[in-house]
Design an enzyme around this catalytic site. Structure first.
Site, PDB file in Angstrom:
ATOM      1  CE  LYS A 197      -2.254  -1.860   3.561  1.00 25.10           C
ATOM      2  NZ  LYS A 197      -3.228  -2.342   4.533  1.00 25.10           N
ATOM      3  CG  ASP A 232      -6.818  -5.207   7.596  1.00 24.76           C
ATOM      4  OD1 ASP A 232      -6.314  -6.278   7.217  1.00 24.76           O
ATOM      5  OD2 ASP A 232      -6.872  -4.193   6.867  1.00 24.76           O
TER       6      ASP A 232
HETATM    7  C1  BGC Z   1      -2.004  -6.108   3.192  1.00 22.92           C
HETATM    8  C2  BGC Z   1      -2.890  -6.989   4.032  1.00 22.92           C
HETATM    9  C3  BGC Z   1      -4.088  -6.204   4.521  1.00 22.92           C
HETATM   10  C4  BGC Z   1      -4.797  -5.549   3.344  1.00 22.92           C
HETATM   11  C5  BGC Z   1      -6.013  -4.728   3.759  1.00 22.92           C
HETATM   12  C6  BGC Z   1      -2.799  -5.429   2.089  1.00 22.92           C
HETATM   13  O1  BGC Z   1      -1.985  -4.517   1.417  1.00 22.92           O
HETATM   14  O2  BGC Z   1      -0.969  -6.865   2.593  1.00 22.92           O
HETATM   15  O3  BGC Z   1      -2.179  -7.513   5.135  1.00 22.92           O
HETATM   16  O4  BGC Z   1      -4.955  -7.064   5.191  1.00 22.92           O
HETATM   17  O5  BGC Z   1      -3.890  -4.704   2.659  1.00 22.92           O
HETATM   18  O6  BGC Z   1      -5.679  -3.726   4.637  1.00 22.92           O
END
Ligand code: BGC
Length: 496
Positions: A197, A232
């Site tokens: 992200k 999450d």
């Molecule tokens: C992460 C996950 C997370 C998801 C939603 C992804 O980029 O790798 O661990 O659950 O985003 O937040």
């Protein structure tokens, strides 16, 4: 019952951008006929490349099931990490006492406390605060990020009112929701596999994030203890299942994306040799890393190549909130450069990555006015382009194409998980009511995306089966879920 406050009301959440239509200039182009002619082949190609007819959805769902199996089979790198979370039991309802939750997502940081009252009283009181994660921390140091979290928690903990009670001599316990891929080593420890992200903090990968938090808590002089480290999705599953026992899968569709579900230990070959009395464990699939059979475009490829994690998180880059606006911007830029979509010149702003965001697409798609005034205004504010009606209609078609692909592929991913669970234990999913709990700003705030996701699930399962599969929004369940898991793993749990 709940009191909400904000660290920084000035900076809204992922889906609360303000815009000012007054800044929109009303100068419109008059080359509508020629624009449509030059742009239409580009639009046709985009639609073809993004198409998700039933056979494509089926292929994606089947590939998701197959990749889940490969990820469970080996403890070596595979497409889907399929992470054992060490959460063996979901909350029972008997949990009692005061617990805190910390939630570090992709966009926001949130702290929460909850007073649990056991089977009868359930959630007696809850309070939370939330605010955006400052941009500079996404590229700073591990210590800066964890100090930010710990100081937010310290300020929040100071304001504990007398609705909350902790028996004397006990340490406050925390459920820590850390929304990134973590290799869990136990319920309260795990090392970061990689940032996603858009986070690019050096030196955190390979470190135990609970240890990082504990050190920061110590620097703040806070006597609190992390008793559960959860993704999450896992928090969402625990929070939703607390109220509804039919919840089997949880999905986050926000800035990033992921899904988790309850798996049988005997279906996890990579855990064989370990003893897990409950016989079950929640698996965090980290499905954002999935990449098989996806209908991709040149814009996805360019965006991926320019990202800080090229070649990674392809499913996430195709279906989640962080990226959908950027895919649309890239498509519009090409239409402007090659097809003159917005007239002869291309504003500088339109060439800048991430100027158009997913909430902008959502706001544009909700414009029902005859002249698409809001579409024009948002385009002008965000990208500096001046548009006529035919250009705006094309913009809406581009948005719809990208959102439709995202929602439908997310639906296929969900069916892939359900299918895999059903194949292993007949009747566990389709023989009864099954709930998929979904949270995240994209799902919550984008009605078109939600509708496309539901359509795809219905198309794939057929009416009869899909009537029993409830895709349900589980708002903010992950905070309470993390607190509940902190309670289930409390060092005082024998004293409940
Ligand atoms: C992460 C996950 C997370 C998801 C939603 C992804 O980029 O790798 O661990 O659950 O985003 O937040």
């Amino acid at each position: 019952m709940s009191v909400a406050a904000s660290f920084s009301p000035a900076l809204g959440s992922f889906f609360s951008l303000s815009r000012s239509p007054s800044r929109f200039r009303m100068t419109l182009q008059s080359n509508s006929v020629s624009v449509t002619a030059t742009v239409s082949p580009l639009l046709t190609k985009l639609k073809r490349d993004c198409a998700t007819p039933l056979p494509v959805l089926e292929e994606v769902a089947d590939a998701m099931s197959a990749q889940m199996r490969s990820g469970l089979a080996l403890d070596a790198p595979t497409q889907l990490p399929m992470i054992p979370t060490y959460v063996q039991n979901l909350p029972t309802g008997n949990e009692k006492g005061l617990f805190y939750a910390l939630d570090l997502g992709g966009t926001n940081f949130r702290v929460l406390r909850v007073q649990l009252g056991g089977k009868e009283e359930r959630v007696i009181a809850t309070e939370f605060e939330q605010g955006p994660i400052p941009q500079h921390l996404m590229f700073g140091t591990t210590e800066e990020l964890f100090d930010f979290i710990a100081s937010g928690l310290a300020k929040f903990a100071e304001k504990e009112s007398d609705k909350f009670h902790l028996p004397p001599g006990r340490t406050r316990e925390i459920g820590f929701t850390f929304s990134f891929p973590v290799k869990q080593t136990s319920i309260d420890s795990g090392t970061l596999i990689k940032w996603t992200k858009g986070f690019a903090i050096s030196g955190t990968e390979g470190r135990d994030v609970v240890a990082c938090l504990n050190e920061a808590l110590k620097r703040q002089g806070l006597n609190m203890r992390v008793s559960a480290l959860v993704n999450d999705t896992v928090g969402t599953l625990a929070g939703a299942e607390y109220w509804d026992n039919d919840v089997m899968v949880a999905v986050i569709l926000g800035t990033g994306t992921n899904a988790c579900y309850v798996e049988q230990i005997n279906a996890i070959p990579k855990l064989q040799g370990h003893v897990f009395p409950s016989g079950r464990m929640i698996i965090s699939t980290e499905w954002g890393a999935f990449s098989t059979s996806l209908p991709l475009t040149e814009f996805d490829e360019e965006m991926d190549a320019a990202s800080i994690n090229p070649g990674e998180q392809i499913f996430e880059k195709t279906i989640s909130g962080m990226y959908l606006g950027e895919i649309v911007r890239r498509a519009l830029l090409k239409m402007a450069q090659v097809g003159g979509l917005f007239g002869k010149s291309v504003p500088q702003k339109l060439t800048m990555p991430f100027t158009l965001r997913t909430p902008d697409l959502c706001a544009m798609q909700q414009d029902n006015s005859v002249d698409l005034q809001a579409v024009g205004s948002i385009l002008y504010d965000r990208t500096g382009v001046e548009s006529n009606l035919s250009a705006r209609k094309i913009v809406l078609e581009v948005c719809d194409t990208v959102i439709k692909r995202g929602g439908r592929l997310a639906g296929a991913g969900i069916v892939g998980i359900l299918q895999k669970m059903e194949e292993d234990s007949k009747g566990i999913i389709f023989g009864k009511r099954t709930v998929v709990a979904v949270d995240g700003g994209l799902y919550e705030n984008y009605p078109h995306y939600r509708a496309y996701l539901q359509d795809s699930v219905t198309e794939l399962l057929g009416l009869e089966k899909s009537n029993n599969v409830v895709i349900q929004h589980s708002k903010d369940g992950s905070g309470i879920g993390a607190a509940l898991l902190a309670a289930s793993n409390s060092m005082y749990k024998h004293q409940f």
